[in-house]
Scaffold this active site. Structure first.
Site, PDB file in Angstrom:
ATOM      1  N   GLN A  30      -1.336   5.479   3.636  1.00  0.00           N
ATOM      2  CA  GLN A  30      -1.421   5.407   2.188  1.00  0.00           C
ATOM      3  C   GLN A  30      -2.678   6.118   1.725  1.00  0.00           C
ATOM      4  O   GLN A  30      -3.619   6.268   2.486  1.00  0.00           O
ATOM      5  CB  GLN A  30      -1.520   3.936   1.744  1.00  0.00           C
ATOM      6  CG  GLN A  30      -0.321   3.105   2.071  1.00  0.00           C
ATOM      7  CD  GLN A  30      -0.544   1.641   1.721  1.00  0.00           C
ATOM      8  OE1 GLN A  30      -1.613   1.090   1.971  1.00  0.00           O
ATOM      9  NE2 GLN A  30       0.452   1.013   1.139  1.00  0.00           N
ATOM     10  N   HIS A  61     -10.163   0.442  -1.401  1.00  0.00           N
ATOM     11  CA  HIS A  61     -10.524  -0.904  -1.841  1.00  0.00           C
ATOM     12  C   HIS A  61     -11.819  -0.807  -2.613  1.00  0.00           C
ATOM     13  O   HIS A  61     -12.770  -0.174  -2.156  1.00  0.00           O
ATOM     14  CB  HIS A  61     -10.621  -1.844  -0.649  1.00  0.00           C
ATOM     15  CG  HIS A  61      -9.293  -2.033   0.009  1.00  0.00           C
ATOM     16  ND1 HIS A  61      -8.896  -1.281   1.093  1.00  0.00           N
ATOM     17  CD2 HIS A  61      -8.244  -2.812  -0.327  1.00  0.00           C
ATOM     18  CE1 HIS A  61      -7.655  -1.620   1.406  1.00  0.00           C
ATOM     19  NE2 HIS A  61      -7.231  -2.538   0.565  1.00  0.00           N
ATOM     20  N   CYS A 118      -6.956  -3.336   4.270  1.00  0.00           N
ATOM     21  CA  CYS A 118      -7.908  -4.204   3.587  1.00  0.00           C
ATOM     22  C   CYS A 118      -8.791  -5.039   4.515  1.00  0.00           C
ATOM     23  O   CYS A 118     -10.014  -5.081   4.320  1.00  0.00           O
ATOM     24  CB  CYS A 118      -7.241  -5.060   2.528  1.00  0.00           C
ATOM     25  SG  CYS A 118      -5.530  -5.488   2.834  1.00  0.00           S
ATOM     26  N   HIS A 170      -7.370  -3.708  -4.555  1.00  0.00           N
ATOM     27  CA  HIS A 170      -6.627  -2.828  -3.641  1.00  0.00           C
ATOM     28  C   HIS A 170      -5.920  -1.831  -4.542  1.00  0.00           C
ATOM     29  O   HIS A 170      -5.342  -2.235  -5.541  1.00  0.00           O
ATOM     30  CB  HIS A 170      -5.539  -3.585  -2.887  1.00  0.00           C
ATOM     31  CG  HIS A 170      -5.991  -4.807  -2.164  1.00  0.00           C
ATOM     32  ND1 HIS A 170      -5.856  -4.948  -0.817  1.00  0.00           N
ATOM     33  CD2 HIS A 170      -6.552  -5.973  -2.608  1.00  0.00           C
ATOM     34  CE1 HIS A 170      -6.302  -6.139  -0.450  1.00  0.00           C
ATOM     35  NE2 HIS A 170      -6.735  -6.777  -1.516  1.00  0.00           N
ATOM     36  N   ASP A 217      -5.056   4.979   0.375  1.00  0.00           N
ATOM     37  CA  ASP A 217      -5.495   3.615   0.155  1.00  0.00           C
ATOM     38  C   ASP A 217      -6.988   3.558  -0.171  1.00  0.00           C
ATOM     39  O   ASP A 217      -7.763   4.347   0.352  1.00  0.00           O
ATOM     40  CB  ASP A 217      -5.242   2.859   1.462  1.00  0.00           C
ATOM     41  CG  ASP A 217      -5.211   1.368   1.273  1.00  0.00           C
ATOM     42  OD1 ASP A 217      -5.178   0.920   0.109  1.00  0.00           O
ATOM     43  OD2 ASP A 217      -5.222   0.654   2.296  1.00  0.00           O
ATOM     44  N   LYS A 222      -0.606  -7.936  -9.201  1.00  0.00           N
ATOM     45  CA  LYS A 222      -0.759  -6.482  -9.173  1.00  0.00           C
ATOM     46  C   LYS A 222      -0.160  -5.804 -10.396  1.00  0.00           C
ATOM     47  O   LYS A 222       0.697  -6.370 -11.081  1.00  0.00           O
ATOM     48  CB  LYS A 222      -0.139  -5.912  -7.900  1.00  0.00           C
ATOM     49  CG  LYS A 222       1.334  -6.228  -7.741  1.00  0.00           C
ATOM     50  CD  LYS A 222       1.893  -5.593  -6.475  1.00  0.00           C
ATOM     51  CE  LYS A 222       3.394  -5.834  -6.396  1.00  0.00           C
ATOM     52  NZ  LYS A 222       4.077  -5.070  -5.361  1.00  0.00           N
ATOM     53  N   ARG A 281       4.142  -0.898  10.333  1.00  0.00           N
ATOM     54  CA  ARG A 281       4.787  -2.139   9.910  1.00  0.00           C
ATOM     55  C   ARG A 281       6.144  -2.206  10.570  1.00  0.00           C
ATOM     56  O   ARG A 281       6.866  -1.210  10.611  1.00  0.00           O
ATOM     57  CB  ARG A 281       4.976  -2.164   8.386  1.00  0.00           C
ATOM     58  CG  ARG A 281       3.665  -2.181   7.648  1.00  0.00           C
ATOM     59  CD  ARG A 281       3.869  -2.330   6.154  1.00  0.00           C
ATOM     60  NE  ARG A 281       2.589  -2.148   5.473  1.00  0.00           N
ATOM     61  CZ  ARG A 281       2.448  -2.106   4.158  1.00  0.00           C
ATOM     62  NH1 ARG A 281       3.494  -2.258   3.368  1.00  0.00           N
ATOM     63  NH2 ARG A 281       1.253  -1.945   3.623  1.00  0.00           N
TER      64      ARG A 281
END
Length: 648
Positions: free
Chosen positions: A385, A389, A338, A515, A387, A469, A367
RNA sequence: GCUGGCGUAGCUCAACUGGUAGAGCAGCGGAUUUGUAAUCCGCAGGUUACGGGUUCGAGUCCCAUCGCCAGCUCCA
């Protein structure tokens, strides 16, 4: 008081009156003595209640016997007390803590014990439990005052119980349950007699922190399970065995998909076959990105700590990040995409006409996960991911969330997962930003859910640190739950990065950010999918879609020709060139979970086709190469679950 | 990170209370030429995770490290 009456509606539809305070056991006796004897619990309006607990209100009532699946939780809860009793008998002076809240599958008890319990201890405890069960000790329920309860446990030197007692809110009814010598603070419900615990087994031991807090002392826990019958117990262990058979770590090794090395703890190596599957997953998502209007970007791995300070990760997520020092600057590996997407958004000036801007990124994330929490592909330190945005105007949130629902359902359906169960997670303790913004964000997500008309459950305090979320949980082929997709609403990051677009009125406006990930972590999804399919990947995902098996070396050239034809059509195929017997090649193909085996012998070589054998389905007979290519191409393109069209 | 368990050939697993590492599969070589779930013979393969220690002698006992497994806590 005694004059008051309640009305209970029985399963046969009849309504009967009872004095208020009658117990389920008393009610059961009025229905039949045998029922009363077999009873393990009562149920009022769907809630399970103890047989000895007075009923104070009217409702739908039934008696649960060992035949009812719902009785399992009561049986396990009672077996739990028998476990603690057995430990006290065998190891006098052991301080006991508490059992389990959720008895859906297991029971457990925590003990203060000077060492870990050994397998030999477990065996002895099991034998002692069997004795207690056989003794058919009746469970007694007693309502006590706080002082009486304190006296009981002080007398028994159960100091942990006194802490537990103090945790019971003032004004709550305090009950204790006793069978034989054993007494415990407990809400119940319990069976009538210990011999109603039909079959039980201790499973494992482990350490567990008192009250689940790692700052507290560690107690020793024993797990077990119990059922009304031996058959149910066996079925439970069969299910565990089935899960073991599907374990993605096992399948990953057997099918040569991925491995791990101590030189990169918790970071998977995808082998060629695994990488092929992985890339098919990405290709699938990319195809949807076209359909749903996403733009893919590629962003850096390593960022100046300044970025993480701006995004807030430096303050809220630092313990999960890898940092290093370069040129006297602190740099951090990205754990999320992000912030870099915010940087990217800031590169240009944006008009409201461009919104919503959907930025996708398969960037590698790192991570730091504590050594004890990593597990196979489901919890790793290096992953990516699917992922994205979405930067949009506040007024666009509804339509974006709605479109995301479509995408999620489309993806999960493709894999044959169940309809997702949806959770709304709200502001956590460690949250960033204005509480008023949080409130309105939560309200907006809730509004989207209501407009969509899908059922959902609120998970209070489970949101991300930057926003609330919506999570999507699916059930796999053997009924296990997996959290996959997530949609997170975020007003904070656009604020922190001072993102802006020019609105219709020519003024600067702040966009809101969504997200979202559908698969979630691709690594984790890989594991979930592999277990869901038990390794039998659908054709579009199979690394080797077809294997050509020549009946003997004489047909090697014909087999190679078949392979070339498939490869030319864009299919993934290979030839088993070993001079093995056909049976052996078939066996290895099936064990290797190759979806389609194509057998080429004299007949096929002459006719220019192959005999088709579909995984787990057997011989479908000879087909021409055109038929084979057409069938496999169609199945692949459709991303069908079945490797070969049904009708064939 | 914490509690407990485990780590022997590429894989699955043997090796009684400490006595000097063995099998099947996979691999390689050869024979066989096979019709819908395992053809036969042979060969090779291990500093027993890693580093110390105890012992005449350690896969086996002790200590530390790394990793894995089941939990706890955390989480995509």
């Amino acid at each position: 008081m005694s004059a008051e009456k309640i009305t209970l509606t029985l399963p046969d539809g009849s309504a009967r009156e009872f004095p208020a305070g009658a117990t389920p056991l008393e009610v059961a006796r009025t229905i039949g003595e045998r029922l009363a004897k077999a009873a393990v619990a009562g149920e009022i309006d769907g809630a399970i209640v103890d047989l000895r607990a007075p009923i104070r209100r009217s409702g739908k009532f039934r008696v649960l016997t060992p035949r009812d699946p719902e009785a399992g939780v009561v049986i396990r809860h009672s077996a739990e007390h028998v476990l603690a009793d057995a430990v006290e008998r065998l190891f006098p002076g052991t301080i006991i803590d508490a059992g389990r809240q959720d008895h859906a599958e297991k029971f457990q008890y925590d003990f203060r014990f000077p060492r870990g319990f050994t397998p030999e201890d477990l065996e002895k405890i099991e034998q002692e439990m069997a004795r207690i069960v056989k003794e058919a000790r009746p469970f007694e329920r007693k309502v006590v005052t706080r002082t009486q309860a304190a006296a009981i446990f002080k007398n028994r030197k159960e100091e942990i119980k006194l802490v537990r007692l103090a945790d019971i809110p003032e004004g709550d009814e305090i009950t204790v349950f006793q069978h034989g010598e054993f007494v415990d603070l407990c809400r119940g419900p319990h069976v009538q007699r210990t011999d109603q615990i039909g079959a039980f087994k201790l499973i494992d031991t482990s350490g567990a922190y008192f009250k689940g807090d790692e700052r507290n002392e560690m107690l020793q826990r024993i797990y077990g399970t119990a059922f009304a019958t031996r058959d149910e117990l066996d079925a439970y262990f069969a299910k565990i065995e089935e899960a073991r058979r599907r374990d993605h770590r096992r399948l990953g090794k057997d099918l040569d998909l991925f491995s791990f090395s101590p030189l990169a703890p918790a970071s998977p190596f995808f082998h060629p076959k695994g990488a092929l599957v992985y890339n098919q997953l990405l290709a699938f998502m990319r195809s949807l990105y076209v359909k749903y209007g996403y733009q893919e970007v590629i962003t850096p791995q390593l960022f100046d700590a300044e970025l993480w300070k701006t995004s807030g990760h430096y303050f809220h997520y630092k313990e999960n990040m890898f940092f290093s020092e370069v040129d006297e600057h602190e740099f951090g590996l990205k754990p999320m995409n992000c912030p870099s997407h915010c940087v990217l958004f800031g590169v240009h000036a944006h008009s409201y006409r461009e919104l919503p801007l959907r930025i996708a990124d398969f960037g590698r994330l790192h991570r730091y996960e504590r050594s004890g929490v990593v597990q196979g592909l489901t919890r790793v330190r290096s992953f990516c991911q699917d992922d994205a945005h979405i930067f949009c105007m506040p007024s666009q949130i509804g339509q974006e969330v709605s479109s995301l629902f479509d995408m999620m359902f489309e993806v999960y359906g493709t894999f044959g997962f169940s309809e997702p169960v949806i959770y709304l997670s709200t502001k956590p303790e460690k949250a960033m930003g204005d509480p008023a913004l949080w409130e309105s964000s939560e309200a907006q997500l809730e509004k989207c859910l209501k407009e969509r008309g899908v059922p959902y459950t609120v998970n209070a305090g489970d949101g991300a640190f930057y926003g609330p979320k919506i999570d999507f949980v699916v059930h796999d082929a053997i009924g296990r739950e997996w959290q996959l997709g997530t949609i997170q609403l975020d007003w904070n990051l656009p604020e922190r990065f001072k993102l802006a677009y020019v609105g219709e009125d020519g003024g600067e406006q702040r966009p809101v950010m969504l997200h979202r990930a559908v698969l979630g972590s691709v690594e984790r999804f890989f594991a979930v999918m592999l277990e869901h399919f038990a390794g039998d990947l659908p054709l579009w995902l199979a690394p080797e879609q077809a294997r050509v098996l020549p009946v003997s070396d004489k047909f090697l050239d014909a087999a190679r020709a078949v392979k070339s034809r498939l490869v030319a059509a864009g299919l993934r195929a290979d030839v088993d060139e070993r001079s093995e017997k056909l049976g052996a090649k078939i066996r290895d193909g099936e064990l290797g979970k190759v979806p389609v085996l194509l057998i080429v012998g004299a007949r096929e070589a002459e006719a220019g086709g192959a005999s088709v054998r579909v995984r787990h389905r057997g011989d479908l007979g000879s087909k021409t190469l055109d038929e084979i290519v057409a069938a496999m191409t169609t199945t692949t393109k459709q991303r069908a679950l079945n490797p070969w069209p049904e009708a064939q």
